[in-house]
Design an enzyme around this catalytic site. Structure first.
Site, PDB file in Angstrom:
ATOM      1  N   THR A  94      48.793  38.898  75.176  1.00  0.00           N
ATOM      2  CA  THR A  94      50.080  39.174  74.864  1.00  0.00           C
ATOM      3  C   THR A  94      50.843  37.640  74.731  1.00  0.00           C
ATOM      4  O   THR A  94      49.958  36.498  74.803  1.00  0.00           O
ATOM      5  CB  THR A  94      50.937  40.094  76.013  1.00  0.00           C
ATOM      6  OG1 THR A  94      52.045  40.028  75.618  1.00  0.00           O
ATOM      7  CG2 THR A  94      50.655  39.530  77.156  1.00  0.00           C
ATOM      8  N   SER A  97      49.906  47.513  80.808  1.00  0.00           N
ATOM      9  CA  SER A  97      48.623  47.852  80.164  1.00  0.00           C
ATOM     10  C   SER A  97      47.514  48.265  81.090  1.00  0.00           C
ATOM     11  O   SER A  97      46.804  49.287  80.758  1.00  0.00           O
ATOM     12  CB  SER A  97      48.004  46.547  79.256  1.00  0.00           C
ATOM     13  OG  SER A  97      48.772  46.037  78.193  1.00  0.00           O
ATOM     14  N   SER A 130      53.371  43.409  82.979  1.00  0.00           N
ATOM     15  CA  SER A 130      52.398  44.272  81.863  1.00  0.00           C
ATOM     16  C   SER A 130      52.113  45.498  82.355  1.00  0.00           C
ATOM     17  O   SER A 130      51.705  45.843  83.568  1.00  0.00           O
ATOM     18  CB  SER A 130      51.219  43.514  81.541  1.00  0.00           C
ATOM     19  OG  SER A 130      50.591  44.314  80.961  1.00  0.00           O
ATOM     20  N   LYS A 164      48.891  35.040  70.997  1.00  0.00           N
ATOM     21  CA  LYS A 164      48.540  35.763  70.144  1.00  0.00           C
ATOM     22  C   LYS A 164      47.918  34.997  68.860  1.00  0.00           C
ATOM     23  O   LYS A 164      46.735  35.302  68.343  1.00  0.00           O
ATOM     24  CB  LYS A 164      49.473  36.803  69.501  1.00  0.00           C
ATOM     25  CG  LYS A 164      49.885  37.797  70.557  1.00  0.00           C
ATOM     26  CD  LYS A 164      50.462  38.936  70.036  1.00  0.00           C
ATOM     27  CE  LYS A 164      50.911  40.048  71.065  1.00  0.00           C
ATOM     28  NZ  LYS A 164      51.578  41.202  70.638  1.00  0.00           N
TER      29      LYS A 164
END
Ligand code: ATR
Length: 308
Positions: A78, A33, A31, A82
């Site tokens: 993620t 993020s 990830s 979800k």
């Protein structure tokens, strides 16, 4: 092999004086993020820590509860959690309700809230890119290649932007037809014509109007290999000098994007969508709503690209 569950865990109590956030998934090590949120935090002078949490498939709820019980401020969610995140939240935003899935969780006044910023992240990115071309989503003729989960997620947000028309084409035609039938029942689709077309016959216009598209979105999984869902010749036949070719995959230059660039078209991967959905979550968590334009989207995109 590194032990993902040890390196990726985030304990809010280990970061005194900082508001702690994380992205949770399975897998999660890939990830980007944390890079994006760290960039926004630095840009806006905020003291936060943002990490990654790997959750076992059957431990999502307890991992989330533990994170917030220890003082965590917010989570991004993620794959594959979800839907579970959406169900877990007591309060849901309208766009989370429409998607029946959530990628953001946070507490407000003692209640767990969820939001879905994926759709708005995509449309903000598309608007940003189209603006460079002197165009916009409003009234645009859009072609979506693919009829899986990724394609399904973009239809509602595009209709909300009042695009002019949406055509769905897929290797397996029946799946494109199913998707169109499913969305024709929604209220917004009444204002946006929706049609399924056979992918190999896209260049054969079925009306008097032009058979070129303003925006072609590759929502197939083909970019993960080395293929494009349509040939370069077909792409040429259905595009014009202003067409934007957008691949939802990020981190690589797909064959679809290469073909588009060779034809002189503007092409983009989906990294801007990832950054925009993060920006929307950051704005909610840090109370920056309405200050959209202050977050440096291009800078965050460049920061992620530098890690590839
Ligand atoms: P996702 O959630 O990423 O959309 P998915 O639900 O498995 O994943 O859907 C994959 C999509 O990519 C489908 O539209 C699939 O086409 P089929 O329905 O015909 O299987 C499409 N796809 C995958 N590989 C492809 C390829 N090499 N060429 C064209 N389409 C491809």
């Amino acid at each position: 092999m590194t032990n993902q569950s040890t390196i990726d865990q985030v304990n809010p109590q280990s970061h005194p004086g900082k508001d702690v956030y994380a992205v949770i998934g399975h897998p999660i090590a890939h990830s980007k993020s944390p890079i994006i949120h760290a960039y926004f935090a630095k840009q806006t002078n905020q003291s936060i820590h943002y990490g990654r949490i790997f959750s076992e498939l059957n431990a999502f709820k307890e991992t989330v509860e533990q994170f917030f019980a220890r003082g965590g401020k917010g989570l991004n969610i993620t794959v594959p959690f979800k839907l579970e995140a959406y169900e877990l939240a007591q309060k849901k935003t309208e766009r989370a309700r429409l998607a029946q899935a959530a990628n953001v969780l946070w507490y407000k006044d003692g209640e767990l809230w969820c939001d879905n910023t994926d759709g708005a992240g995509l449309t903000r990115d598309l608007q940003r890119l189209l603006k460079h071309q002197g165009a916009s989503l409003n009234h645009a003729k859009v072609l979506i290649l693919g009829a899986g989960g990724a394609a399904q997620g973009v239809i509602e947000p595009l209709m909300a932007e009042k695009v002019g028309q949406i055509t769905i084409a897929n290797r397996t035609f029946a799946k494109a037809q199913q998707l169109v039938e499913q969305f024709k029942q929604s209220a917004t689709s009444a204002q946006v014509p929706l049609e399924a077309r056979e992918i190999q016959k896209l260049d054969q216009s079925n009306s008097d109007t032009s058979n070129t598209f303003d925006l072609i979105i590759n929502a197939t999984a083909s970019g993960l290999g080395d293929a494009s869902p349509i040939s370069k010749e077909l792409l040429k036949a259905i595009s014009n000098s202003k067409t934007l070719a957008y691949d939802m995959v990020y981190g690589k230059e797909t064959r679809f994007m290469q073909d588009a660039r060779q034809l002189g078209l503007k092409a983009s991967d989906g990294l801007g969508m990832l950054v925009e959905q993060a920006a929307l979550a950051f704005e909610t968590w840090r109370n920056l709503k309405g200050a959209d334009s202050t977050l440096d989207i291009d800078g965050a995109i460049a920061a992620v690209r530098a890690t590839y």
